[in-house]
Design an enzyme around this catalytic site. Structure first.
Site, PDB file in Angstrom:
ATOM      1  N   SER A  41      38.686   5.901  10.015  1.00 35.41           N
ATOM      2  CA  SER A  41      38.150   5.485  11.476  1.00 35.41           C
ATOM      3  C   SER A  41      39.246   5.345  12.579  1.00 35.41           C
ATOM      4  O   SER A  41      40.649   4.865  12.114  1.00 35.41           O
ATOM      5  CB  SER A  41      37.388   4.398  11.374  1.00 35.41           C
ATOM      6  OG  SER A  41      38.407   3.095  11.025  1.00 35.41           O
ATOM      7  N   GLU A  59      44.110  11.752  10.789  1.00 40.37           N
ATOM      8  CA  GLU A  59      42.857  12.675  10.934  1.00 40.37           C
ATOM      9  C   GLU A  59      41.612  11.370  11.138  1.00 40.37           C
ATOM     10  O   GLU A  59      41.219  10.964  10.079  1.00 40.37           O
ATOM     11  CB  GLU A  59      42.385  13.407   9.887  1.00 40.37           C
ATOM     12  CG  GLU A  59      43.666  14.338   9.607  1.00 40.37           C
ATOM     13  CD  GLU A  59      43.839  15.374  10.741  1.00 40.37           C
ATOM     14  OE1 GLU A  59      42.809  15.732  11.347  1.00 40.37           O
ATOM     15  OE2 GLU A  59      44.716  15.982  10.904  1.00 40.37           O
ATOM     16  N   CYS A 114      33.224  14.011  10.342  1.00 37.51           N
ATOM     17  CA  CYS A 114      33.734  13.597  11.588  1.00 37.51           C
ATOM     18  C   CYS A 114      33.515  14.907  12.433  1.00 37.51           C
ATOM     19  O   CYS A 114      33.729  14.636  13.657  1.00 37.51           O
ATOM     20  CB  CYS A 114      35.035  13.435  11.365  1.00 37.51           C
ATOM     21  SG  CYS A 114      36.139  14.431  10.565  1.00 37.51           S
TER      22      CYS A 114
END
Length: 476
Positions: free
Chosen positions: A230, A249, A283
């Site tokens: 996150s 990432e 994501c």
């Protein structure tokens, strides 16, 4: 089926220290197995092991590193159904998606094996003026040293592989903290690595609680931190990482634009997959869908009809497309976001129902900016639709997000495709497909709140190595 208990791996060795971490079957909610939980002392020992192993790892010949990776490829193929079922249980991932992730695990290690013997240098022409006559320059890449990896719950195999495989190819020892909700895949990777002749201390795979994980970030013996997770956690880790390089990432809020010349049947098939595969827990899952007004009504009709056909249920069922999200709390959060979107003027087109951790695949329309489901990362089976009239304006709308991971553009206009590539503030633009598409040898990563740096084997190896210069003078 899963084993009754799994060890953690400390300096290449399995350690059955305890059974303190219960891993649940995400569909049934029942405890599926137990995992040994590493304490602060074990983490410190793991880091110390990487320091001791650094010289031996760096001294391994490229073909020796390649042999380790080739062994992993062979064993992952042999154990593919075991790995897929572990994913199905610990992550609630539908079995077809789980098998797909195992395939990507194999691909990632296979590409890393190929790249292990391609870490080349360069010859530099230094004679740029008279004072440099007789000088020659050469560069080579050397391992950066012990690395720290923290991987997420949504791709327990492949996102761990994108850290582990290039580290081995580059000659870097590492400690890995897998997500505590989905540690089994990483531990099976550890089991296979333990079969190889990697130097003692080359790897430790240590599930742990957050209160013991600060060493993964702050310990100065570690020379690189690579985190996937996150944004809130990632940026905090970067602030605490000290002098070491950090690769992040992080989250996304991926947009997909469908222009008036798009093949709607093809676009709908891909968008529904991109928005709802593995229950939207990606994501780069499609979250915002923009359709040109000339085709918007047809696009909406087809998307709703296709979404309603998706089968929900037990992820072990070969026909299941939608399984549970990672926890009931996450499903409740998404349910609240959907309700907020409707209360503020959006229209619920389909879905929205919840039963425990099972959330129906959901499409909303015309949800205003400022709502969580539009502005933030949903990370679940929810997407929002909106019509647009002007291609350049919709690119501005896509860019209005604080995230910038990938974007998908369905257009047959070459000039619009290039304009999207030029103007979109994202790490990657995918033409003729959804932003959810990724293959494991491409550079992958984001800008803005979506992170720093790039994964993909060749790019990860760059991060895990440093350039070293040699200059040779020939006396004149």
């Amino acid at each position: 089926m899963l084993k009754d208990a799994y060890p953690y791996y400390l300096a290449n060795e399995p350690i059955y220290a305890n059974k303190d971490l219960a891993v649940t079957d995400k569909y049934s909610g029942e405890i599926a197995t137990h995992v040994a939980l590493a304490d602060r002392k074990a983490i410190d020992q793991g880091i110390a092991g990487t320091v001791k192993a650094a010289a031996a790892m760096a001294a391994m010949a490229p073909y020796e590193r390649q042999a380790v990776l080739d062994h992993c490829v062979m064993r992952f193929r042999e154990r593919s159904e075991e790995l897929a079922m572990a994913l199905c249980i610990e992550a609630g991932k539908p079995i077809r998606d789980a098998r797909g992730e195992v395939g990507r695990l194999v691909d990632t290690f296979r590409v890393a094996a190929e790249e292990a013997v391609r870490i080349d240098g360069e010859v530099l022409n230094l004679e740029i003026s008279a004072r440099a006559k007789g000088y020659r320059g050469f560069t080579k890449r050397v391992p950066i040293g012990p690395c720290s990896f923290i991987s997420p719950f949504n791709f327990p195999l492949n996102l761990a592989a994108h850290k582990v495989a290039p580290a081995i190819a580059a000659g870097c020892p590492f400690v890995l903290k897998p997500a505590s909700r989905t540690p089994i895949g990483a531990l099976i990777i550890g089991e296979v690595l333990a079969e190889t002749n990697l130097p003692k201390g080359a790897f430790s795979i240590l599930p742990c609680h957050r209160d013991g994980a600060d060493l993964f970030t702050e310990d100065e013996r570690l020379k690189l931190l690579s985190f996937t997770g996150s944004p809130q956690v990632g940026w905090d880790l970067k602030a605490r990482a000290g002098k070491k390089p950090v690769v992040l990432e992080l989250g996304g809020n991926a947009a997909c634009v469908v222009d008036e010349d798009a093949d709607l049947e093809d676009a709908v098939e891909r968008i529904v997959f991109g928005a709802f595969y593995q229950s939207g827990q990606s994501c780069i899952g499609v979250q915002r869908i923009y359709g040109h007004r000339a085709i918007y009504d047809k696009l909406k009709q087809k998307l709703v009809a296709k979404t309603r056909t998706l089968k929900m249920g037990d992820p072990r069922d070969e026909e299941t497309f939608i399984g549970p999200v990672i926890s009931e709390g996450e499903a409740q959060r998404l349910e609240n976001w959907i309700q907020e979107g409707v209360e503020r003027g959006g229209t619920l087109l389909c879905g929205g129902g919840r039963n425990g951790a099972m959330l129906e695949p959901t499409l909303l329309e015309n949800v205003p900016a400022g709502c969580s489901i539009v502005d933030d990362e949903a990370f679940g089976p929810v997407a929002v639709l909106e019509a647009f009239d002007d291609f350049d304006r919709v690119l501005e709308t896509v860019n209005a997000s604080t995230f910038g991971l990938q974007a998908g553009i369905f257009t047959r206009d070459l000039y619009k495709a290039h304009r999207a590539w030029d103007l979109l503030e994202v790490g990657g633009v995918v033409i003729g497909d959804v932003p959810s598409w990724r293959v494991d040898n491409m550079p992958y990563g984001g800008v803005k709140d979506s992170g720093l740096g790039r994964e993909g084997i060749r790019w990860a190896i760059r991060d895990m190595t440093e350039e070293r210069l040699l200059v040779i003078r020939t006396p004149q």
